[in-house]
Motif scaffolding. Structure first.
Motif, PDB file in Angstrom:
ATOM      1  N   ILE A 215     -31.442  -8.548   1.372  1.00 17.89           N
ATOM      2  CA  ILE A 215     -30.134  -9.172   1.142  1.00 17.89           C
ATOM      3  C   ILE A 215     -30.050 -10.531   1.816  1.00 17.89           C
ATOM      4  N   ALA A 216     -30.558 -10.628   3.035  1.00 18.36           N
ATOM      5  CA  ALA A 216     -30.440 -11.878   3.772  1.00 18.36           C
ATOM      6  C   ALA A 216     -31.162 -13.020   3.065  1.00 18.36           C
ATOM      7  N   ALA A 217     -32.332 -12.731   2.492  1.00 18.48           N
ATOM      8  CA  ALA A 217     -33.132 -13.784   1.862  1.00 18.48           C
ATOM      9  C   ALA A 217     -32.441 -14.396   0.656  1.00 18.48           C
ATOM     10  N   ILE A 218     -31.709 -13.574  -0.114  1.00 15.00           N
ATOM     11  CA  ILE A 218     -31.142 -14.073  -1.369  1.00 15.00           C
ATOM     12  C   ILE A 218     -29.661 -14.423  -1.263  1.00 15.00           C
ATOM     13  N   SER A 219     -29.013 -14.071  -0.149  1.00 12.70           N
ATOM     14  CA  SER A 219     -27.558 -14.224  -0.071  1.00 12.70           C
ATOM     15  C   SER A 219     -27.108 -15.677  -0.140  1.00 12.70           C
ATOM     16  N   ALA A 220     -27.884 -16.597   0.421  1.00 10.79           N
ATOM     17  CA  ALA A 220     -27.477 -18.001   0.401  1.00 10.79           C
ATOM     18  C   ALA A 220     -27.612 -18.624  -0.983  1.00 10.79           C
ATOM     19  N   GLU A 235     -21.356  -1.345  -6.192  1.00  9.43           N
ATOM     20  CA  GLU A 235     -20.483  -2.461  -5.811  1.00  9.43           C
ATOM     21  C   GLU A 235     -20.977  -3.740  -6.456  1.00  9.43           C
ATOM     22  N   SER A 236     -20.039  -4.602  -6.830  1.00  9.24           N
ATOM     23  CA  SER A 236     -20.377  -5.885  -7.428  1.00  9.24           C
ATOM     24  C   SER A 236     -19.265  -6.860  -7.103  1.00  9.24           C
ATOM     25  N   GLY A 237     -19.614  -8.042  -6.586  1.00  9.82           N
ATOM     26  CA  GLY A 237     -18.587  -9.011  -6.263  1.00  9.82           C
ATOM     27  C   GLY A 237     -19.169 -10.315  -5.750  1.00  9.82           C
ATOM     28  N   PRO A 238     -18.314 -11.321  -5.506  1.00 11.30           N
ATOM     29  CA  PRO A 238     -18.776 -12.587  -4.938  1.00 11.30           C
ATOM     30  C   PRO A 238     -19.520 -12.358  -3.622  1.00 11.30           C
ATOM     31  N   THR A 239     -20.580 -13.093  -3.417  1.00 15.81           N
ATOM     32  CA  THR A 239     -21.456 -12.859  -2.263  1.00 15.81           C
ATOM     33  C   THR A 239     -20.697 -12.887  -0.943  1.00 15.81           C
ATOM     34  N   ASP A 240     -19.857 -13.895  -0.740  1.00 14.60           N
ATOM     35  CA  ASP A 240     -19.130 -13.999   0.528  1.00 14.60           C
ATOM     36  C   ASP A 240     -18.252 -12.785   0.774  1.00 14.60           C
ATOM     37  N   TYR A 241     -17.574 -12.304  -0.264  1.00 11.48           N
ATOM     38  CA  TYR A 241     -16.689 -11.158  -0.106  1.00 11.48           C
ATOM     39  C   TYR A 241     -17.487  -9.904   0.262  1.00 11.48           C
ATOM     40  N   VAL A 242     -18.569  -9.673  -0.480  1.00  9.04           N
ATOM     41  CA  VAL A 242     -19.361  -8.461  -0.263  1.00  9.04           C
ATOM     42  C   VAL A 242     -19.971  -8.447   1.141  1.00  9.04           C
ATOM     43  N   LEU A 243     -20.428  -9.608   1.620  1.00  7.22           N
ATOM     44  CA  LEU A 243     -21.061  -9.657   2.936  1.00  7.22           C
ATOM     45  C   LEU A 243     -20.058  -9.547   4.069  1.00  7.22           C
ATOM     46  N   LYS A 244     -18.897 -10.167   3.909  1.00  5.91           N
ATOM     47  CA  LYS A 244     -17.922 -10.179   4.999  1.00  5.91           C
ATOM     48  C   LYS A 244     -17.141  -8.881   5.117  1.00  5.91           C
ATOM     49  N   LEU A 254     -26.526  -1.096   4.183  1.00  5.44           N
ATOM     50  CA  LEU A 254     -27.583  -2.068   3.894  1.00  5.44           C
ATOM     51  C   LEU A 254     -27.448  -3.298   4.778  1.00  5.44           C
ATOM     52  N   ILE A 255     -26.220  -3.828   4.863  1.00  5.62           N
ATOM     53  CA  ILE A 255     -25.976  -5.022   5.670  1.00  5.62           C
ATOM     54  C   ILE A 255     -26.254  -4.728   7.135  1.00  5.62           C
ATOM     55  N   ASP A 256     -25.864  -3.542   7.590  1.00  6.97           N
ATOM     56  CA  ASP A 256     -26.077  -3.151   8.986  1.00  6.97           C
ATOM     57  C   ASP A 256     -27.558  -3.056   9.329  1.00  6.97           C
ATOM     58  N   SER A 257     -28.393  -2.783   8.321  1.00  7.71           N
ATOM     59  CA  SER A 257     -29.825  -2.585   8.556  1.00  7.71           C
ATOM     60  C   SER A 257     -30.612  -3.883   8.607  1.00  7.71           C
ATOM     61  N   VAL A 258     -29.991  -5.002   8.212  1.00  6.19           N
ATOM     62  CA  VAL A 258     -30.709  -6.281   8.175  1.00  6.19           C
ATOM     63  C   VAL A 258     -30.952  -6.768   9.600  1.00  6.19           C
ATOM     64  N   PRO A 259     -32.211  -7.015   9.987  1.00 11.10           N
ATOM     65  CA  PRO A 259     -32.475  -7.546  11.335  1.00 11.10           C
ATOM     66  C   PRO A 259     -31.813  -8.904  11.510  1.00 11.10           C
ATOM     67  N   THR A 260     -31.315  -9.170  12.701  1.00  4.90           N
ATOM     68  CA  THR A 260     -30.655 -10.440  12.982  1.00  4.90           C
ATOM     69  C   THR A 260     -31.192 -11.035  14.274  1.00  4.90           C
ATOM     70  N   PRO A 605     -33.452 -16.377   7.136  1.00  6.88           N
ATOM     71  CA  PRO A 605     -32.229 -16.095   6.372  1.00  6.88           C
ATOM     72  C   PRO A 605     -31.246 -15.294   7.199  1.00  6.88           C
ATOM     73  N   GLN A 606     -29.979 -15.720   7.205  1.00  9.73           N
ATOM     74  CA  GLN A 606     -28.933 -15.045   7.957  1.00  9.73           C
ATOM     75  C   GLN A 606     -27.787 -14.679   7.026  1.00  9.73           C
ATOM     76  N   LEU A 607     -27.194 -13.534   7.264  1.00 15.71           N
ATOM     77  CA  LEU A 607     -26.056 -13.111   6.451  1.00 15.71           C
ATOM     78  C   LEU A 607     -24.806 -13.904   6.792  1.00 15.71           C
ATOM     79  N   ARG A 608     -24.786 -14.490   7.975  1.00 13.86           N
ATOM     80  CA  ARG A 608     -23.660 -15.325   8.367  1.00 13.86           C
ATOM     81  C   ARG A 608     -24.205 -16.573   9.023  1.00 13.86           C
ATOM     82  N   GLU A 609     -23.432 -17.631   9.045  1.00 15.50           N
ATOM     83  CA  GLU A 609     -23.901 -18.905   9.581  1.00 15.50           C
ATOM     84  C   GLU A 609     -23.928 -18.845  11.104  1.00 15.50           C
TER      85      GLU A 609
END
Length: 665
Positions: A215-220, A235-244, A254-260, A605-609
């Motif tokens: 998810i992190a690689a393609i989210s941007a 689930e399906s929606g705008p990237t920012d909404y789904v991630l936040k 899935l989001i919780d499992s992404v290494p940061t 790649p980061q899910l948030r800036e």
């Protein structure tokens, strides 16, 4: 011409088997508009690739499908029965997961692209060659005229992926589908490939569907994200909404499992269990067995797809549950907290450390069939690994990380220099002496399924290293059972073959094989690169437990910097066979000194800036012909290059335990 893009309505696919059918897709519906990039994410086995094969008419011959697929309001003919005509197939093009296996190994890449253009456009070969040259240039390939003449095996992973995309767009499809385009690529190449897809959508107004478990690689890059679980679009929606604020618990997991790279107080731990397989469409929520918030209605009926807001839908009875509130606001203090807790080392500096591995001025070159040495892979490597350390070795693909690991294990003799293990110089040992030394060191390989003998059962695979020790049959059985427990596998797994294991289970067996003789050193070569994010999280949790369990030295080879940050005390950064930075993990990651280290961290790649340093953008990929340049190896790509960079740059200590190979630091 109508350009409404891709539309899928109620797509269901069942694959017939010798003993039972497998229902792989259940009434999947979505759209991809022209100029839009849409990501389809989820764990392996969820049906993502089957969606791509349905769109391009490549379903297995035993598949039965229903539903409707249209591109620009024109239905795909034959309803997936493999009777498409060529013009209809051209409406969608597929970039396969592994480009080096998808490209013909016996033909030059220029001829492959020209053939594609001639076949589908009907132009003369001379004109097609000009178009092929232009397409390769658009893909960001250096010296495209020369690249037209090379074979696939002469390309790097990133270059092969660009050629694969060039082949796909040569047909001018309305829809471009990329199946796991970032698998096996390092962070800088992944960023470039994702930007390429964004440019294709923006400039060519083509719809792009990216299939990935990262998810992190393609989210941007993606306008929208769709989450597929066990064949159902949950689930399906705008990237920012789904991630936040994810609306489905599986999306949240899935989001919780992404290494940061940054600390997270709200981490809930890895998602447990595995994805189910169905012989018929599910009558209840497929995620219910793994969901911590399931209730009776989740077990008795299938949840409907309902809107969360405009263009955002979820398939869940309880998407408004309080557990999702933590995603309302990301912890903005994470970066500041990391900066304030920089530690020079997790190992107490007052403790006297023992040097376990020493490399001094090591050069390594692979030999040709005629016994001559080819160009050097490692150049003047001097580094020490201490007893009890956990050290990460990072860098782009081809920089020499795996070669360094094999040299440490005594599997590759140095061209010059010395490699010592606990004071013993490996090059002076006989094969028998090296075999005895390997009781004290083990290597866990990158691809777990490829690394296990397919004809041996798990118990036999783990038993094999025990031949290095003098043990009775019963003692070996006890050791195998104990080791299986340490990697959290039941004893029932001992009689399984590798083909009967999932990727995560196979990796646990590989780790067990390394642990069973209780070595002083374990080297992990890309231990999670082939795994889904949820399985990665489980394996990383296991490795962290092992690190805390005994004062053993661990070396991790990886291009996943977030994983290295999570596991290691110290990091060694490599570029083109040289070490360019070496220091405590928190200091290097929060305040990187070398321009290459800064570029690597900026490309993660980061899910948030989130960032702690100004991003450095390197110039185009270095041409292989320039790899033996005198001076700093990064100079041809470095944005800060000066005349003085033409001099050799040796590692020098700039602070306690922190060394950098750059005169400007």
């Amino acid at each position: 011409m109508n350009t409404t893009g891709l539309k899928i309505d109620e797509l269901s696919v069942t694959i017939g088997g010798s003993s039972a059918n497998t229902s792989v897709l259940h009434r999947v519906s979505f759209t991809v508009a022209p100029g839009e990039v849409v990501g389809l994410v989820g764990e392996s086995g969820g049906g993502k690739t089957m969606v791509a094969r349905a769109i391009t008419g490549q379903l297995p011959t035993t598949a039965h499908s229903s539903g409707r697929i249209t591109i620009d309001d024109e239905a795909i003919a034959g309803k997936f029965n493999h009777t498409h005509s060529a013009p209809e197939i051209l409406k969608a093009a597929l970039c396969f997961q592994n480009p080096l296996t998808a490209l013909s190994p016996t033909r030059q890449i220029g001829k492959q692209i020209v053939d594609r253009i001639v076949t589908h456009s009907g132009v003369e070969r001379a004109k097609a060659a000009e178009q092929a040259l232009s397409i390769l240039s658009q893909m960001g390939i250096r010296d495209p005229k020369r690249r037209m003449e090379v074979f696939p095996h002469e390309l790097s992973g990133g270059m092969a992926q660009r050629v694969m995309i060039a082949l796909a767009i040569a047909c001018e499809p309305r829809i471009l589908i990329a199946d796991e385009p970032s698998t096996g690529l390092d962070v800088t190449l992944t960023r470039d490939i994702m930007k390429l897809f964004r440019d294709i959508a923006d400039k060519g107004q083509q719809g792009v569907l990216i299939i990935s478990h990262d998810i992190a690689a393609i989210s941007a890059t993606c306008n929208r994200l769709m989450v597929l679980y066990a064949g159902s679009l949950v689930e399906s929606g705008p990237t920012d909404y789904v991630l936040k604020k994810p609306a489905h618990p599986y999306t949240a997991a899935l989001i919780d499992s992404v290494p940061t790279l940054y600390h997270r107080d709200d981490y809930q731990g890895p998602l447990q269990g595995s994805m189910p397989q169905f012989s018929a469409p599910p009558v209840a929520c497929p995620f219910e067995p793994r969901c911590s918030f399931a209730e009776d209605d989740c077990r008795s009926g299938s949840p409907p797809t309902r809107p969360v807001s405009d263009h955002w839908t979820v398939k869940c009875f309880h998407s408004e549950s309080a557990y999702l509130d933590k995603y309302d606001q990301w912890d903005d203090t994470a970066v500041a907290r990391n900066e304030s807790t920089i530690n020079t080392n997790k190992i107490d500096s007052r403790t006297k450390v023992k040097k376990l591995i020493e490399l001094q001025d090591v050069d390594i070159a692979y030999r040709t069939n005629w016994g001559r040495s080819s160009k050097r892979i490692l150049k003047k490597i001097s580094v020490t690994f201490n007893d009890g350390e956990s050290v990460g070795i990072v860098g782009e693909s081809g920089c020499g990380k795996s070669t360094l690991a094999r040299a440490i294990m005594g599997l590759i003799p140095p061209l010059s220099g010395q490699i010592r293990f606990d004071g013993i110089e490996l090059a002076k040992q006989s094969p028998r002496q090296l075999r005895l030394l390997r009781r004290r060191m083990q290597l866990v390989f990158q691809d777990p399924l490829d690394a296990l003998n397919p004809k041996l059962r798990v118990s036999q695979i783990i038993r094999d290293p025990l031949t290095l020790l003098e043990m009775t049959h019963d003692e070996k059985n006890t050791s195998i059972a104990r080791t299986l427990g340490r990697v959290r596998l039941d004893e029932q797994f001992s009689e399984r073959l590798p083909s009967q294991l999932s990727g995560g289970q196979a990796q646990r067996v590989g780790i067990a094989r390394g642990l069973v003789i209780d070595p002083e050193l374990i080297v992990f070569d890309e231990p999670t690169s082939a795994l889904d994010v949820t399985v990665q999280a489980q394996i990383l949790g296991l490795i962290k437990t092992l690190i805390a369990d005994r004062n053993r030295t661990y070396i991790f080879i990886s291009h996943d910097l977030a994983t290295i940050k999570d596991l290691c005390d110290r990091v060694v950064v490599m570029y083109m066979g040289r070490i360019v930075e070496d220091g405590p993990i928190e200091l290097v990651f929060n305040k990187p000194s070398h321009p290459y280290t800064r570029a690597l961290l900026g490309a993660v790649p980061q899910l948030r800036e989130e960032t702690t340093a100004e991003t450095v953008y390197l110039k185009r990929d270095l041409d292989e012909a320039a790899t033996e340049l005198i001076g700093c190896a990064l100079a041809p790509r470095c944005p800060f290059v000066e005349d003085k960079c033409n001099m050799d740059q040796a590692l020098r200590e700039i602070s306690e335990k922190h060394s950098v190979a750059c005169w400007k630091v």
